[in-house]
Design a protein around this motif. Structure first.
Motif, PDB file in Angstrom:
ATOM      1  N   UNK A 184       0.708  -1.254   0.094  1.00 17.92           N
ATOM      2  CA  UNK A 184      -0.050   0.055   0.069  1.00 17.92           C
ATOM      3  C   UNK A 184       0.815   1.232  -0.068  1.00 17.92           C
ATOM      4  N   UNK A 185       2.061   1.316   0.651  1.00 21.49           N
ATOM      5  CA  UNK A 185       2.909   2.317   0.706  1.00 21.49           C
ATOM      6  C   UNK A 185       3.526   2.798  -0.569  1.00 21.49           C
ATOM      7  N   UNK A 186       3.958   1.473  -1.039  1.00 16.25           N
ATOM      8  CA  UNK A 186       4.573   1.672  -2.377  1.00 16.25           C
ATOM      9  C   UNK A 186       3.330   2.384  -3.598  1.00 16.25           C
ATOM     10  N   UNK A 187       2.389   1.701  -3.262  1.00 11.17           N
ATOM     11  CA  UNK A 187       1.024   2.167  -4.264  1.00 11.17           C
ATOM     12  C   UNK A 187       0.641   3.912  -3.866  1.00 11.17           C
ATOM     13  N   UNK A 188       1.002   4.063  -2.569  1.00  4.86           N
ATOM     14  CA  UNK A 188       0.695   5.531  -2.475  1.00  4.86           C
ATOM     15  C   UNK A 188       1.707   6.524  -3.160  1.00  4.86           C
ATOM     16  N   UNK A 189       3.072   6.267  -2.853  1.00  4.47           N
ATOM     17  CA  UNK A 189       4.231   6.748  -3.433  1.00  4.47           C
ATOM     18  C   UNK A 189       4.010   6.703  -4.937  1.00  4.47           C
ATOM     19  N   UNK A 190       3.768   5.667  -5.808  1.00  8.32           N
ATOM     20  CA  UNK A 190       3.603   5.397  -7.109  1.00  8.32           C
ATOM     21  C   UNK A 190       2.529   6.621  -7.448  1.00  8.32           C
ATOM     22  N   UNK A 191       1.315   6.755  -6.898  1.00  8.49           N
ATOM     23  CA  UNK A 191       0.149   7.444  -6.989  1.00  8.49           C
ATOM     24  C   UNK A 191       0.712   8.914  -7.062  1.00  8.49           C
ATOM     25  N   UNK A 192       1.227   9.106  -5.790  1.00  8.77           N
ATOM     26  CA  UNK A 192       1.695  10.616  -5.734  1.00  8.77           C
ATOM     27  C   UNK A 192       2.679  11.194  -6.653  1.00  8.77           C
ATOM     28  N   UNK A 193       3.529  10.077  -7.270  1.00  4.42           N
ATOM     29  CA  UNK A 193       4.294  10.613  -8.330  1.00  4.42           C
ATOM     30  C   UNK A 193       3.529  10.904  -9.700  1.00  4.42           C
ATOM     31  N   UNK A 194       2.406  10.812  -9.887  1.00  5.87           N
ATOM     32  CA  UNK A 194       1.571  10.735 -10.869  1.00  5.87           C
ATOM     33  C   UNK A 194       1.005   9.519 -11.576  1.00  5.87           C
ATOM     34  N   UNK A 195       1.025   8.517 -10.875  1.00  3.73           N
ATOM     35  CA  UNK A 195       0.515   7.254 -11.712  1.00  3.73           C
ATOM     36  C   UNK A 195      -0.677   7.155 -11.462  1.00  3.73           C
ATOM     37  N   UNK A 196      -1.486   6.530 -12.372  1.00  4.58           N
ATOM     38  CA  UNK A 196      -3.139   6.349 -12.484  1.00  4.58           C
ATOM     39  C   UNK A 196      -3.177   4.853 -12.416  1.00  4.58           C
ATOM     40  N   UNK A 197      -4.048   4.505 -11.578  1.00  2.58           N
ATOM     41  CA  UNK A 197      -4.507   3.188 -11.213  1.00  2.58           C
ATOM     42  C   UNK A 197      -5.382   2.631 -12.401  1.00  2.58           C
ATOM     43  N   UNK A 198      -5.233   1.600 -12.937  1.00  2.00           N
ATOM     44  CA  UNK A 198      -6.161   0.962 -13.803  1.00  2.00           C
ATOM     45  C   UNK A 198      -7.446   0.462 -13.219  1.00  2.00           C
ATOM     46  N   UNK A 199      -8.317   0.426 -13.923  1.00  2.00           N
ATOM     47  CA  UNK A 199      -9.652  -0.053 -13.433  1.00  2.00           C
ATOM     48  C   UNK A 199      -9.425  -1.196 -12.351  1.00  2.00           C
ATOM     49  N   UNK A 200      -8.858  -2.114 -12.609  1.00  2.00           N
ATOM     50  CA  UNK A 200      -8.724  -3.298 -11.603  1.00  2.00           C
ATOM     51  C   UNK A 200      -8.338  -2.856 -10.539  1.00  2.00           C
ATOM     52  N   UNK A 201      -7.183  -1.901 -10.464  1.00  2.63           N
ATOM     53  CA  UNK A 201      -6.591  -1.455  -9.278  1.00  2.63           C
ATOM     54  C   UNK A 201      -7.276  -0.347  -8.478  1.00  2.63           C
ATOM     55  N   UNK A 202      -8.504  -0.043  -9.051  1.00  2.00           N
ATOM     56  CA  UNK A 202      -9.407   1.089  -8.567  1.00  2.00           C
ATOM     57  C   UNK A 202      -8.764   2.400  -8.812  1.00  2.00           C
ATOM     58  N   UNK A 203      -9.347   3.138  -9.626  1.00  2.00           N
ATOM     59  CA  UNK A 203      -9.208   4.412  -9.851  1.00  2.00           C
ATOM     60  C   UNK A 203      -9.436   5.413  -8.829  1.00  2.00           C
ATOM     61  N   UNK A 204     -10.427   4.842  -7.760  1.00  2.62           N
ATOM     62  CA  UNK A 204     -10.741   5.802  -6.908  1.00  2.62           C
ATOM     63  C   UNK A 204      -9.869   5.876  -5.694  1.00  2.62           C
ATOM     64  N   UNK A 205      -8.718   5.089  -5.760  1.00  2.00           N
ATOM     65  CA  UNK A 205      -7.684   5.084  -4.757  1.00  2.00           C
ATOM     66  C   UNK A 205      -6.963   6.518  -4.689  1.00  2.00           C
ATOM     67  N   UNK A 206      -6.879   7.082  -3.627  1.00  4.55           N
ATOM     68  CA  UNK A 206      -6.235   8.327  -3.729  1.00  4.55           C
ATOM     69  C   UNK A 206      -6.202   8.645  -2.107  1.00  4.55           C
ATOM     70  N   UNK A 207      -4.793   8.249  -1.486  1.00  9.15           N
ATOM     71  CA  UNK A 207      -4.797   8.652  -0.135  1.00  9.15           C
ATOM     72  C   UNK A 207      -4.795  10.219   0.092  1.00  9.15           C
ATOM     73  N   UNK A 208      -5.277  10.603   1.365  1.00  6.62           N
ATOM     74  CA  UNK A 208      -5.332  11.959   1.564  1.00  6.62           C
ATOM     75  C   UNK A 208      -4.072  12.317   2.040  1.00  6.62           C
ATOM     76  N   UNK A 209      -3.294  11.685   2.706  1.00  7.30           N
ATOM     77  CA  UNK A 209      -1.820  12.012   3.193  1.00  7.30           C
ATOM     78  C   UNK A 209      -0.969  11.096   2.422  1.00  7.30           C
ATOM     79  N   UNK A 210       0.499  11.425   2.291  1.00  7.13           N
ATOM     80  CA  UNK A 210       1.367  10.587   1.382  1.00  7.13           C
ATOM     81  C   UNK A 210       1.776   9.251   2.445  1.00  7.13           C
ATOM     82  N   UNK A 211       1.598   9.284   3.695  1.00  5.89           N
ATOM     83  CA  UNK A 211       1.966   8.233   4.533  1.00  5.89           C
ATOM     84  C   UNK A 211       0.689   7.553   4.910  1.00  5.89           C
ATOM     85  N   UNK A 212      -0.435   7.857   4.624  1.00  6.54           N
ATOM     86  CA  UNK A 212      -1.647   7.183   5.078  1.00  6.54           C
ATOM     87  C   UNK A 212      -1.688   5.818   4.156  1.00  6.54           C
TER      88      UNK A 212
END
Length: 324
Positions: A184-212
């Motif tokens: 999850x932490x890796x996914x959070x960093x990857x998303x924060x860098x601009x990565x977009x989740x696929x439909x399978x990985x749930x595009x709605x995933x967007x943590x409020x804080x980098x370490x959440x």
């Protein structure tokens, strides 16, 4: 996908020079260091000059974050990889055979890069300054840094998580978090860098804080209480598991994880041919939801319409897919 600058052959991480031609940096005892996944310290560390391919990886990592390295890279007899300070000097140490093995076993050339980025994250975040061994909180920070860097280098989320998915402990320890939190932490960093989740990985995933860590709470809280199912249940989940699984479960923070809800209402995770009991399905305690998943620590995930899974704040974190 961007080029990483160097894609390794299996021998690239070390021994590119004959052993006798390598520059030895001597043997010293290190009391503490930040290891990749919690292995025991090696009493005496013998360091050698790094392979050119390993040096190139470090250069590529530092290039994407725009900083100069505040450490020296060495191959060494550590179990995996580690960040350490000795006599005021910072080092990143890596085991040549381990790096080659992780590339070979995962079939993913990014796996070794993510490990190197993780260790660099320890130094750049100041984790090695407190003269303590690894801690769950700092490991998650380094994991997030790794995810951030790999997205900037052009890696997909599955690439960024490849090494962790292959070797991290599902239960974790007093020094390292469980696999679900680290993914999850890796996914959070990857998303924060601009990565977009696929439909399978749930595009709605967007943590409020980098370490959440926004993985399902019952997945996060596996800890030492997580237990193996009985042998009978394990067998039932193998060759004939279709008869015992009511639905498949998917979580945004761990899209490659294998989670199932059984006909008995248990949420289980299958990892390395072992089946772990994560939580149970029960009547919801929240208006608007009929059912919820809960673990032994009373963490909850609510089951919404169409099998959507939401956390206590109403945020979509996954979904159930019926096998019927």
């Amino acid at each position: 996908m961007k080029s990483i600058g160097v894609f390794f052959v299996l021998a690239a991480w070390g021994c590119t020079l004959p052993a006798r031609a390598q520059k030895a940096f001597g043997s010293e005892k290190y009391a503490t260091m930040c290891h990749y996944y919690g292995e025991s310290d090696t009493a005496y560390i013998v360091m050698h000059a790094p392979a050119p391919a390993a040096e190139k990886v470090v250069q590529d990592i530092m290039a994407v974050i725009g900083l100069r390295a505040n450490f020296e890279l060495r191959s060494a007899n550590v179990p995996t990889a580690a960040a350490v300070i000795k006599q005021g000097k910072r080092y990143i140490l890596y085991n040549t055979q381990f790096m080659n093995n992780i590339i070979s076993s995962t079939g993913n050339k990014w796996a070794a890069v993510s490990i190197m980025a993780h260790e660099i994250g320890h130094h750049l975040s100041g984790h090695t300054l407190d003269n303590e061994t690894s801690k769950p909180a700092t490991e998650l920070e380094a994991d997030e840094f790794s995810g951030f860097v790999l997205q900037k280098m052009g890696a997909a989320l599955t690439d960024a998580q490849a090494a962790m998915a292959a070797i991290a402990s599902i239960k974790g320890s007093h020094t390292h978090p469980p696999k679900s939190q680290r993914l999850s932490a890796i996914a959070s960093g990857w998303s924060r860098a601009g990565g977009k989740f696929s439909e399978t990985a749930m595009a709605a995933y967007a943590p409020e804080k980098p370490r959440t860590i926004t993985a399902a709470p019952i997945v996060e809280q596996q800890k030492t209480e997580t237990k193996l199912l009985t042998r009978a249940e394990k067998i039932a989940q193998s060759a004939t598991y279709n008869k015992n699984v009511a639905s498949e479960a998917y979580f945004a923070s761990n899209p490659q994880g294998k989670y199932y809800v059984t006909t008995k209402g248990n949420l289980v995770q299958v990892d390395r041919d072992k089946v772990y009991l994560v939580g149970s399905l029960t009547a919801s305690n929240k208006p608007g939801y009929k059912m919820m998943l809960t673990d032994i620590d009373s963490n909850t995930i609510y089951v919404g319409s169409g099998g959507m899974l939401v956390n206590n704040y109403g945020k979509k974190i996954g979904y159930l897919k019926s096998r019927k």
